[in-house]
Design a protein around this motif. Structure first.
Motif, PDB file in Angstrom:
ATOM      1  N   ASN A  12       3.796  23.518 -26.585  1.00  0.00           N
ATOM      2  CA  ASN A  12       2.702  23.902 -27.473  1.00  0.00           C
ATOM      3  C   ASN A  12       1.442  23.100 -27.179  1.00  0.00           C
ATOM      4  O   ASN A  12       0.340  23.604 -27.333  1.00  0.00           O
ATOM      5  CB  ASN A  12       3.100  23.741 -28.938  1.00  0.00           C
ATOM      6  CG  ASN A  12       4.046  24.824 -29.387  1.00  0.00           C
ATOM      7  OD1 ASN A  12       4.109  25.879 -28.782  1.00  0.00           O
ATOM      8  ND2 ASN A  12       4.780  24.558 -30.444  1.00  0.00           N
ATOM      9  N   ALA A  14       0.439  22.115 -24.300  1.00  0.00           N
ATOM     10  CA  ALA A  14      -0.138  22.535 -23.025  1.00  0.00           C
ATOM     11  C   ALA A  14      -1.084  23.718 -23.186  1.00  0.00           C
ATOM     12  O   ALA A  14      -1.920  23.965 -22.331  1.00  0.00           O
ATOM     13  CB  ALA A  14       0.972  22.899 -22.044  1.00  0.00           C
ATOM     14  N   SER A  15      -0.991  24.429 -24.286  1.00  0.00           N
ATOM     15  CA  SER A  15      -1.839  25.595 -24.497  1.00  0.00           C
ATOM     16  C   SER A  15      -2.994  25.244 -25.428  1.00  0.00           C
ATOM     17  O   SER A  15      -2.893  24.372 -26.278  1.00  0.00           O
ATOM     18  CB  SER A  15      -1.029  26.753 -25.072  1.00  0.00           C
ATOM     19  OG  SER A  15      -0.476  26.383 -26.305  1.00  0.00           O
ATOM     20  N   LYS A  16      -4.092  25.968 -25.258  1.00  0.00           N
ATOM     21  CA  LYS A  16      -5.297  25.747 -26.055  1.00  0.00           C
ATOM     22  C   LYS A  16      -5.405  26.859 -27.090  1.00  0.00           C
ATOM     23  O   LYS A  16      -5.349  28.036 -26.758  1.00  0.00           O
ATOM     24  CB  LYS A  16      -6.514  25.771 -25.130  1.00  0.00           C
ATOM     25  CG  LYS A  16      -7.828  25.640 -25.844  1.00  0.00           C
ATOM     26  CD  LYS A  16      -8.971  25.775 -24.858  1.00  0.00           C
ATOM     27  CE  LYS A  16     -10.284  25.874 -25.593  1.00  0.00           C
ATOM     28  NZ  LYS A  16     -11.375  26.205 -24.684  1.00  0.00           N
ATOM     29  N   GLN A  32      -3.526  31.779 -28.253  1.00  0.00           N
ATOM     30  CA  GLN A  32      -3.538  30.599 -27.404  1.00  0.00           C
ATOM     31  C   GLN A  32      -3.818  30.992 -25.973  1.00  0.00           C
ATOM     32  O   GLN A  32      -3.410  32.057 -25.523  1.00  0.00           O
ATOM     33  CB  GLN A  32      -2.198  29.874 -27.472  1.00  0.00           C
ATOM     34  CG  GLN A  32      -1.862  29.357 -28.839  1.00  0.00           C
ATOM     35  CD  GLN A  32      -0.516  28.662 -28.870  1.00  0.00           C
ATOM     36  OE1 GLN A  32       0.265  28.746 -27.915  1.00  0.00           O
ATOM     37  NE2 GLN A  32      -0.225  27.980 -29.960  1.00  0.00           N
ATOM     38  N   GLN A  33      -4.506  30.095 -25.253  1.00  0.00           N
ATOM     39  CA  GLN A  33      -4.805  30.340 -23.853  1.00  0.00           C
ATOM     40  C   GLN A  33      -3.986  29.400 -22.989  1.00  0.00           C
ATOM     41  O   GLN A  33      -4.000  28.192 -23.166  1.00  0.00           O
ATOM     42  CB  GLN A  33      -6.289  30.130 -23.577  1.00  0.00           C
ATOM     43  CG  GLN A  33      -6.677  30.472 -22.158  1.00  0.00           C
ATOM     44  CD  GLN A  33      -8.171  30.386 -21.924  1.00  0.00           C
ATOM     45  OE1 GLN A  33      -8.911  29.901 -22.773  1.00  0.00           O
ATOM     46  NE2 GLN A  33      -8.604  30.849 -20.783  1.00  0.00           N
ATOM     47  N   ASN A  34      -3.253  29.983 -22.040  1.00  0.00           N
ATOM     48  CA  ASN A  34      -2.462  29.241 -21.071  1.00  0.00           C
ATOM     49  C   ASN A  34      -2.965  29.617 -19.683  1.00  0.00           C
ATOM     50  O   ASN A  34      -2.564  30.630 -19.138  1.00  0.00           O
ATOM     51  CB  ASN A  34      -0.976  29.594 -21.186  1.00  0.00           C
ATOM     52  CG  ASN A  34      -0.415  29.290 -22.543  1.00  0.00           C
ATOM     53  OD1 ASN A  34      -0.745  28.279 -23.133  1.00  0.00           O
ATOM     54  ND2 ASN A  34       0.423  30.181 -23.045  1.00  0.00           N
ATOM     55  N   LYS A  37      -4.096  33.429 -18.910  1.00  0.00           N
ATOM     56  CA  LYS A  37      -3.379  34.361 -19.781  1.00  0.00           C
ATOM     57  C   LYS A  37      -3.505  33.925 -21.240  1.00  0.00           C
ATOM     58  O   LYS A  37      -3.695  32.757 -21.536  1.00  0.00           O
ATOM     59  CB  LYS A  37      -1.895  34.417 -19.418  1.00  0.00           C
ATOM     60  CG  LYS A  37      -1.621  34.905 -18.021  1.00  0.00           C
ATOM     61  CD  LYS A  37      -1.887  36.367 -17.905  1.00  0.00           C
ATOM     62  CE  LYS A  37      -1.549  36.850 -16.507  1.00  0.00           C
ATOM     63  NZ  LYS A  37      -1.778  38.249 -16.341  1.00  0.00           N
ATOM     64  N   PHE A  38      -3.370  34.876 -22.143  1.00  0.00           N
ATOM     65  CA  PHE A  38      -3.427  34.614 -23.571  1.00  0.00           C
ATOM     66  C   PHE A  38      -2.093  34.975 -24.206  1.00  0.00           C
ATOM     67  O   PHE A  38      -1.424  35.902 -23.763  1.00  0.00           O
ATOM     68  CB  PHE A  38      -4.550  35.429 -24.222  1.00  0.00           C
ATOM     69  CG  PHE A  38      -5.915  34.988 -23.802  1.00  0.00           C
ATOM     70  CD1 PHE A  38      -6.602  34.052 -24.552  1.00  0.00           C
ATOM     71  CD2 PHE A  38      -6.513  35.492 -22.664  1.00  0.00           C
ATOM     72  CE1 PHE A  38      -7.868  33.634 -24.161  1.00  0.00           C
ATOM     73  CE2 PHE A  38      -7.771  35.089 -22.266  1.00  0.00           C
ATOM     74  CZ  PHE A  38      -8.451  34.153 -23.025  1.00  0.00           C
ATOM     75  N   SER A  39      -1.717  34.229 -25.243  1.00  0.00           N
ATOM     76  CA  SER A  39      -0.468  34.500 -25.938  1.00  0.00           C
ATOM     77  C   SER A  39      -0.714  34.576 -27.435  1.00  0.00           C
ATOM     78  O   SER A  39      -1.686  34.035 -27.947  1.00  0.00           O
ATOM     79  CB  SER A  39       0.577  33.426 -25.628  1.00  0.00           C
ATOM     80  OG  SER A  39       0.123  32.167 -26.065  1.00  0.00           O
ATOM     81  N   VAL A  46       6.547  32.725 -30.583  1.00  0.00           N
ATOM     82  CA  VAL A  46       5.738  33.424 -29.591  1.00  0.00           C
ATOM     83  C   VAL A  46       6.072  34.910 -29.620  1.00  0.00           C
ATOM     84  O   VAL A  46       7.232  35.302 -29.457  1.00  0.00           O
ATOM     85  CB  VAL A  46       5.981  32.857 -28.178  1.00  0.00           C
ATOM     86  CG1 VAL A  46       5.169  33.617 -27.148  1.00  0.00           C
ATOM     87  CG2 VAL A  46       5.644  31.378 -28.134  1.00  0.00           C
ATOM     88  N   ASP A  49       3.160  36.672 -24.312  1.00  0.00           N
ATOM     89  CA  ASP A  49       2.259  35.755 -23.612  1.00  0.00           C
ATOM     90  C   ASP A  49       1.686  36.358 -22.332  1.00  0.00           C
ATOM     91  O   ASP A  49       1.428  35.654 -21.382  1.00  0.00           O
ATOM     92  CB  ASP A  49       2.973  34.448 -23.299  1.00  0.00           C
ATOM     93  CG  ASP A  49       4.211  34.628 -22.435  1.00  0.00           C
ATOM     94  OD1 ASP A  49       4.579  35.782 -22.151  1.00  0.00           O
ATOM     95  OD2 ASP A  49       4.798  33.616 -22.043  1.00  0.00           O
TER      96      ASP A  49
END
Length: 70
Positions: A12, A14-16, A32-34, A37-39, A46, A49
């Motif tokens: 968690n 690691a994602s923005k 969230q942005q990884n 990609k967005f989730s 989740v 993602d």
């Protein structure tokens, strides 16, 4: 060795978080942005993602909330 709780917390972090919104009556959703990609995370779980944009992820969160009636 990491416990499950520590692993979930590390993933968690690691994602923005791009956007937080309220969906339905009781649920909250986070976009969230990884990387590129967005989730969508609804109440800590989740949903998916694999979205290309935050707008697509937000639409999916609202659609899911409507289907589930939350």
């Amino acid at each position: 060795m990491l416990t499950y709780k520590q692993l979930k917390q590390n993933l968690n972090e690691a994602s923005k978080v791009v956007k937080t919104l309220k969906v339905g009556k009781k649920s909250t959703a986070e976009i969230q942005q990884n990387g590129s990609k967005f989730s969508v995370v609804i109440d800590g779980e989740v949903l998916d993602d694999k979205y290309k944009s935050a707008k697509d992820a937000e639409a999916a969160a609202k659609e899911f909330a409507d289907l589930m009636g939350t």
